[in-house]
Design a protein around this motif. Structure first.
Motif, PDB file in Angstrom:
ATOM      1  N   VAL A 219       0.838  -1.202   0.000  1.00 56.18           N
ATOM      2  CA  VAL A 219       0.000   0.000   0.000  1.00 56.18           C
ATOM      3  C   VAL A 219       0.869   1.247   0.000  1.00 56.18           C
ATOM      4  CG1 VAL A 219      -1.782   1.267   1.248  1.00 56.18           C
ATOM      5  CG2 VAL A 219      -1.890  -1.216   1.135  1.00 56.18           C
ATOM      6  N   ASP A 220       1.943   1.229   0.785  1.00 53.62           N
ATOM      7  CA  ASP A 220       2.832   2.392   0.832  1.00 53.62           C
ATOM      8  C   ASP A 220       3.449   2.672  -0.536  1.00 53.62           C
ATOM      9  OD1 ASP A 220       2.324   2.758   3.519  1.00 53.62           O
ATOM     10  OD2 ASP A 220       4.101   1.654   4.187  1.00 53.62           O
ATOM     11  N   ALA A 221       3.841   1.606  -1.238  1.00 49.89           N
ATOM     12  CA  ALA A 221       4.430   1.789  -2.568  1.00 49.89           C
ATOM     13  C   ALA A 221       3.409   2.343  -3.553  1.00 49.89           C
ATOM     14  CB  ALA A 221       4.991   0.459  -3.072  1.00 49.89           C
ATOM     15  N   LEU A 222       2.176   1.865  -3.449  1.00 47.28           N
ATOM     16  CA  LEU A 222       1.122   2.370  -4.328  1.00 47.28           C
ATOM     17  C   LEU A 222       0.755   3.810  -3.985  1.00 47.28           C
ATOM     18  CD1 LEU A 222      -1.217  -0.755  -4.426  1.00 47.28           C
ATOM     19  CD2 LEU A 222       0.199   0.107  -6.297  1.00 47.28           C
ATOM     20  N   ARG A 223       0.827   4.151  -2.717  1.00 46.00           N
ATOM     21  CA  ARG A 223       0.459   5.512  -2.296  1.00 46.00           C
ATOM     22  C   ARG A 223       1.357   6.548  -2.968  1.00 46.00           C
ATOM     23  NH1 ARG A 223       0.155   4.542   2.720  1.00 46.00           N
ATOM     24  NH2 ARG A 223      -2.113   4.415   2.917  1.00 46.00           N
ATOM     25  N   GLU A 224       2.610   6.220  -3.131  1.00 42.75           N
ATOM     26  CA  GLU A 224       3.531   7.149  -3.794  1.00 42.75           C
ATOM     27  C   GLU A 224       3.109   7.385  -5.240  1.00 42.75           C
ATOM     28  OE1 GLU A 224       8.275   7.463  -5.005  1.00 42.75           O
ATOM     29  OE2 GLU A 224       7.633   6.078  -3.424  1.00 42.75           O
ATOM     30  N   LEU A 225       2.726   6.321  -5.946  1.00 41.09           N
ATOM     31  CA  LEU A 225       2.281   6.468  -7.330  1.00 41.09           C
ATOM     32  C   LEU A 225       0.957   7.213  -7.403  1.00 41.09           C
ATOM     33  CD1 LEU A 225       3.085   2.897  -8.732  1.00 41.09           C
ATOM     34  CD2 LEU A 225       4.470   4.978  -8.877  1.00 41.09           C
ATOM     35  N   ALA A 226       0.067   6.940  -6.462  1.00 43.62           N
ATOM     36  CA  ALA A 226      -1.229   7.627  -6.441  1.00 43.62           C
ATOM     37  C   ALA A 226      -1.039   9.123  -6.230  1.00 43.62           C
ATOM     38  CB  ALA A 226      -2.107   7.038  -5.344  1.00 43.62           C
ATOM     39  N   GLY A 227      -0.080   9.479  -5.380  1.00 41.63           N
ATOM     40  CA  GLY A 227       0.172  10.892  -5.122  1.00 41.63           C
ATOM     41  C   GLY A 227       0.599  11.641  -6.376  1.00 41.63           C
ATOM     42  N   GLU A 228       1.306  10.963  -7.255  1.00 42.12           N
ATOM     43  CA  GLU A 228       1.739  11.610  -8.502  1.00 42.12           C
ATOM     44  C   GLU A 228       0.542  11.990  -9.377  1.00 42.12           C
ATOM     45  OE1 GLU A 228       4.465   9.086 -10.513  1.00 42.12           O
ATOM     46  OE2 GLU A 228       5.846   8.936  -8.807  1.00 42.12           O
ATOM     47  N   LYS A 229      -0.546  11.218  -9.268  1.00 38.48           N
ATOM     48  CA  LYS A 229      -1.726  11.468 -10.086  1.00 38.48           C
ATOM     49  C   LYS A 229      -2.822  12.201  -9.311  1.00 38.48           C
ATOM     50  CE  LYS A 229      -1.136   7.780 -13.438  1.00 38.48           C
ATOM     51  NZ  LYS A 229      -1.040   8.754 -14.558  1.00 38.48           N
ATOM     52  N   ASP A 230      -2.528  12.529  -8.067  1.00 32.42           N
ATOM     53  CA  ASP A 230      -3.487  13.232  -7.211  1.00 32.42           C
ATOM     54  C   ASP A 230      -4.785  12.441  -7.066  1.00 32.42           C
ATOM     55  OD1 ASP A 230      -4.269  15.301  -5.530  1.00 32.42           O
ATOM     56  OD2 ASP A 230      -5.227  16.439  -7.145  1.00 32.42           O
ATOM     57  N   VAL A 231      -4.643  11.126  -6.844  1.00 39.35           N
ATOM     58  CA  VAL A 231      -5.789  10.259  -6.587  1.00 39.35           C
ATOM     59  C   VAL A 231      -5.486   9.458  -5.322  1.00 39.35           C
ATOM     60  CG1 VAL A 231      -6.424  10.081  -9.018  1.00 39.35           C
ATOM     61  CG2 VAL A 231      -4.872   8.375  -8.028  1.00 39.35           C
ATOM     62  N   THR A 232      -6.484   8.787  -4.805  1.00 39.04           N
ATOM     63  CA  THR A 232      -6.259   7.926  -3.649  1.00 39.04           C
ATOM     64  C   THR A 232      -5.641   6.607  -4.101  1.00 39.04           C
ATOM     65  OG1 THR A 232      -8.400   6.806  -3.722  1.00 39.04           O
ATOM     66  CG2 THR A 232      -8.307   8.927  -2.543  1.00 39.04           C
ATOM     67  N   VAL A 233      -5.035   5.903  -3.156  1.00 37.77           N
ATOM     68  CA  VAL A 233      -4.448   4.608  -3.502  1.00 37.77           C
ATOM     69  C   VAL A 233      -5.543   3.630  -3.915  1.00 37.77           C
ATOM     70  CG1 VAL A 233      -4.455   3.767  -1.108  1.00 37.77           C
ATOM     71  CG2 VAL A 233      -2.817   2.828  -2.752  1.00 37.77           C
ATOM     72  N   GLY A 234      -6.731   3.743  -3.320  1.00 39.51           N
ATOM     73  CA  GLY A 234      -7.849   2.895  -3.723  1.00 39.51           C
ATOM     74  C   GLY A 234      -8.266   3.150  -5.161  1.00 39.51           C
ATOM     75  N   GLN A 235      -8.307   4.405  -5.555  1.00 41.38           N
ATOM     76  CA  GLN A 235      -8.674   4.737  -6.935  1.00 41.38           C
ATOM     77  C   GLN A 235      -7.651   4.194  -7.915  1.00 41.38           C
ATOM     78  OE1 GLN A 235      -9.106   8.990  -6.287  1.00 41.38           O
ATOM     79  NE2 GLN A 235     -11.302   8.860  -6.716  1.00 41.38           N
ATOM     80  N   LEU A 236      -6.391   4.248  -7.551  1.00 40.13           N
ATOM     81  CA  LEU A 236      -5.343   3.714  -8.424  1.00 40.13           C
ATOM     82  C   LEU A 236      -5.493   2.205  -8.569  1.00 40.13           C
ATOM     83  CD1 LEU A 236      -2.723   4.796  -9.890  1.00 40.13           C
ATOM     84  CD2 LEU A 236      -1.480   3.797  -7.957  1.00 40.13           C
ATOM     85  N   ALA A 237      -5.733   1.524  -7.466  1.00 42.17           N
ATOM     86  CA  ALA A 237      -5.884   0.066  -7.507  1.00 42.17           C
ATOM     87  C   ALA A 237      -7.117  -0.346  -8.290  1.00 42.17           C
ATOM     88  CB  ALA A 237      -5.958  -0.487  -6.081  1.00 42.17           C
ATOM     89  N   LEU A 238      -8.195   0.408  -8.143  1.00 41.71           N
ATOM     90  CA  LEU A 238      -9.423   0.096  -8.860  1.00 41.71           C
ATOM     91  C   LEU A 238      -9.272   0.363 -10.354  1.00 41.71           C
ATOM     92  CD1 LEU A 238     -12.323  -0.851  -8.663  1.00 41.71           C
ATOM     93  CD2 LEU A 238     -12.992   1.469  -7.996  1.00 41.71           C
ATOM     94  N   ALA A 239      -8.607   1.451 -10.690  1.00 37.98           N
ATOM     95  CA  ALA A 239      -8.381   1.759 -12.104  1.00 37.98           C
ATOM     96  C   ALA A 239      -7.517   0.694 -12.760  1.00 37.98           C
ATOM     97  CB  ALA A 239      -7.736   3.136 -12.244  1.00 37.98           C
ATOM     98  N   TRP A 240      -6.583   0.134 -12.002  1.00 39.75           N
ATOM     99  CA  TRP A 240      -5.746  -0.939 -12.561  1.00 39.75           C
ATOM    100  C   TRP A 240      -6.618  -2.120 -12.988  1.00 39.75           C
ATOM    101  CZ3 TRP A 240      -5.172  -6.012 -10.977  1.00 39.75           C
ATOM    102  CH2 TRP A 240      -4.151  -6.732 -11.609  1.00 39.75           C
ATOM    103  N   VAL A 241      -7.560  -2.520 -12.155  1.00 39.39           N
ATOM    104  CA  VAL A 241      -8.452  -3.625 -12.523  1.00 39.39           C
ATOM    105  C   VAL A 241      -9.270  -3.245 -13.751  1.00 39.39           C
ATOM    106  CG1 VAL A 241     -10.295  -5.158 -11.751  1.00 39.39           C
ATOM    107  CG2 VAL A 241      -8.588  -4.375 -10.117  1.00 39.39           C
ATOM    108  N   GLN A 242      -9.818  -2.038 -13.748  1.00 40.05           N
ATOM    109  CA  GLN A 242     -10.652  -1.579 -14.857  1.00 40.05           C
ATOM    110  C   GLN A 242      -9.885  -1.619 -16.181  1.00 40.05           C
ATOM    111  OE1 GLN A 242     -14.196   0.012 -14.539  1.00 40.05           O
ATOM    112  NE2 GLN A 242     -13.880  -1.015 -16.482  1.00 40.05           N
TER     113      GLN A 242
END
Length: 303
Positions: A219-242
């Motif tokens: 989660v911490d690793a994903l949070r860094e990537l999410a911050g670059e896109k100004d989204v939550t880590v949950g949104q990033l994970a959900l978009a990956w599935v989509q």
């Protein structure tokens, strides 16, 4: 599911119904429930929520899990479950009816009974859940399988090697449940102390002390990537599935409008090939600690 079952705490029916109504306003049309969620209470809740807007909903429910995680697929049981679900939901047909868990000794009998429900107009389309590639083929040979519902997320990727290719070969849609890792990939759970005493996640190996700490690193690793896109880590994970394909329709569950709106916003998040590679590098499947289910539940999956 979470509105009536599994994740602890008392449900709030008013907020749950408001959440379903808000989902429909936002263009979410697939509403997914099951007869086992709250021992039928969730179907009743969904039925109340959609009573005056049935035509706006693609309604999905399931059968096949009995008491003590037993699995049944005999024809009489299939038809009994369907009649009970129709009554609880207050509808004259179910749009998508899933076999929730596979009874491998009776697939042809189960799907023969399901085909009869389609012929009778009680069900429009048929789905299967947590099935192996071989079972999907057996079911599809009796009656077309419209959708597979199985767990798929950044920390549960077991369907990718065999099951997803079979679905695509046969033209079967893929409906990932728990695309947010039962809420873990949102970052909301940092300790088992965050979970109520009756929360089923306390029984899941990935949430156990030790495993949970290791998984938080993902989660911490994903949070860094999410911050670059100004989204939550949950949104990033959900978009990956989509982004796994146009035939993929993830179904994140939520009990509240706030989280619903956050999830819906993830549908508009664009990810490049490079983004996806970085996400998968930050959250490799090999880094996940613990099995997804305890042994008793694992025996009912991928059958």
């Amino acid at each position: 599911m979470g509105m009536s079952h599994a994740y602890g705490g008392r449900g709030n029916d008013d907020e749950s119904i408001a959440t379903i109504h808000r989902a429909l306003e936002l263009g979410v049309t697939l509403i997914d429930t099951a007869n086992v969620y709250g021992n039928g209470a969730n179907e009743q809740l969904v039925g109340r929520a959609i009573a005056d807007r049935r035509d706006n909903v693609v309604l999905a429910t399931k059968f096949g899990i009995g008491s003590g995680h037993s699995v049944r697929g005999d024809a009489a049981y299939v038809k009994q479950c369907c009649e009970e679900s129709l009554r609880r939901l207050g509808v004259d047909h179910i749009d998508l009816y899933y076999q929730h868990r596979v009874d491998p000794d009776r697939i042809e009998e189960t799907w023969g009974a399901l085909s009869e429900l389609v012929a009778e107009g009680k069900v429009r389309y048929l789905g299967i859940s947590e099935a192996s590639a071989a079972s999907i083929r057996r079911a599809h040979a009796v009656h077309p399988v419209t959708a597979l519902q199985s767990e798929w997320s950044l920390w549960t990727r077991g369907i990718e090697d065999e099951i997803v290719p079979v679905c695509r070969e046969l033209g079967i849609g893929i409906v990932p449940f728990s695309p947010l890792g039962r809420g873990f990939l949102t970052g909301a759970v940092t300790s088992v102390r965050d979970l109520t005493a009756d929360d089923m996640r306390r029984t899941l190996p990935r949430f156990a002390e030790g495993n949970l700490d290791r998984n938080l690193a993902i989660v911490d690793a994903l949070r860094e990537l999410a911050g670059e896109k100004d989204v939550t880590v949950g949104q990033l994970a959900l978009a990956w599935v989509q982004h796994k394909g146009p035939d993929v329709v993830p179904i994140p569950g939520t009990k509240r409008r706030t989280y619903l709106e956050e999830n819906v916003a993830a549908a508009t998040l664009e990810l490049s090939t490079e983004d996806i590679a970085r996400i998968e590098s930050a959250a490799p499947e090999t880094a996940v600690a613990g099995e997804r289910y305890p042994a008793a539940l694992s025996r009912t999956t991928n059958r």
